[in-house]
Design an enzyme around this catalytic site. Structure first.
Site, short mmCIF file in Angstrom:
data_model
loop_
_atom_site.label_atom_id
_atom_site.label_comp_id
_atom_site.label_asym_id
_atom_site.label_seq_id
_atom_site.Cartn_x
_atom_site.Cartn_y
_atom_site.Cartn_z
N HIS A 19 -11.89 3.77 -2.88
CA HIS A 19 -11.27 4.17 -4.09
C HIS A 19 -12.02 5.11 -4.99
O HIS A 19 -11.34 6.19 -5.55
CB HIS A 19 -10.96 3.01 -4.93
CG HIS A 19 -9.99 1.81 -4.59
ND1 HIS A 19 -10.76 0.53 -4.46
CD2 HIS A 19 -8.82 1.82 -3.89
CE1 HIS A 19 -9.54 -0.34 -4.08
NE2 HIS A 19 -8.31 0.55 -3.55
N LYS A 43 1.69 -8.42 -3.97
CA LYS A 43 0.26 -9.03 -3.68
C LYS A 43 0.03 -9.97 -4.90
O LYS A 43 0.04 -10.01 -6.11
CB LYS A 43 -0.85 -7.98 -3.89
CG LYS A 43 -0.69 -6.88 -2.77
CD LYS A 43 -1.97 -5.89 -2.90
CE LYS A 43 -1.80 -4.66 -1.91
NZ LYS A 43 -2.71 -3.74 -2.41
N ARG A 92 -5.51 6.09 4.52
CA ARG A 92 -6.34 5.97 5.51
C ARG A 92 -5.67 5.90 6.83
O ARG A 92 -6.50 6.45 7.89
CB ARG A 92 -7.04 4.57 5.12
CG ARG A 92 -7.78 4.21 4.16
CD ARG A 92 -8.04 2.77 3.70
NE ARG A 92 -6.52 2.24 3.50
CZ ARG A 92 -6.12 0.92 2.90
NH1 ARG A 92 -7.30 0.36 2.85
NH2 ARG A 92 -5.06 0.58 2.87
N SER A 130 -9.81 -3.62 0.09
CA SER A 130 -10.25 -4.50 -0.92
C SER A 130 -10.09 -6.09 -0.23
O SER A 130 -10.80 -6.82 -0.57
CB SER A 130 -9.24 -4.70 -2.30
OG SER A 130 -9.40 -3.33 -2.87
#
Ligand code: PNS
Length: 164
Positions: A19, A43, A92, A130
């Site tokens: 990040h 989430k 990514r 994360s």
């Protein structure tokens, strides 16, 4: 001249070196960057919003044109109210793309002046997320290559689980 404001939105649960790389690269391109701790209803977060904001602030200390905020509404509304016309996200892998593309188009629908920019992740952080940080820390693994040094102890201590 109009100030060029970009938003780097995310759950940041917790903020990682991946990040931070995207935030730094955004800060080099825009007048102001807002790191926005937002709600993703898909989430469940491990850290509270206040903790995630605090960690993001500490991680971005020294980046003069970066500020951290949180919001629990629509990102498009926040951008409109802040005068931000760019969203910056890191990509990514192809697996990120479909979801990010859908969000970018939805945000564009809600706020047509808003442009979403995708930065290619630095190859060092290609695998990093994360959830991977949380997983490694839960087992007491070394997270020093995943999060910034000033947060390492706190994240490790908070997430370490006692063996059954
Ligand atoms: O780090 P994440 O969880 O992938 O980030 C997703 C996030 C928080 C940026 C996204 O869920 C979001 O924008 N939430 C704010 C609410 C909103 O605007 N939802 C619609 C987006 S199309």
């Amino acid at each position: 001249m109009e100030k060029r404001i970009a938003i780097c939105p995310g759950s940041f649960d917790p903020i990682t070196l991946g990040h931070l790389d995207i935030i730094r690269r955004s800060a080099a391109l825009f007048d102001e960057v807002v790191v926005l701790v937002s709600v993703n209803y898909e989430k469940h977060t491990t850290f509270t919003a206040a903790e995630r904001v605090d960690m993001a602030r500490r991680a971005t200390e020294g980046l003069d044109n970066v500020r951290v905020d949180s919001d629990n509404g629509l990102l498009a509304e926040y951008a409109k109210n802040t005068g931000a016309r760019w969203l910056v996200k890191g990509l990514r892998a192809m697996s990120d793309f479909e979801y990010e593309f859908q969000m970018a188009l939805t945000n564009k629908k809600l706020y047509p002046e808003l442009e979403t920019l995708f930065f290619t992740t630095d190859i060092r952080y290609m695998y990093l997320s994360s959830s991977m940080v949380r997983q490694v820390a839960a087992f007491g693994g070394d997270i020093s290559e995943f999060v910034c040094p000033q947060l390492k102890q706190e994240i490790a201590a908070r997430l370490r689980r006692a063996p059954d």
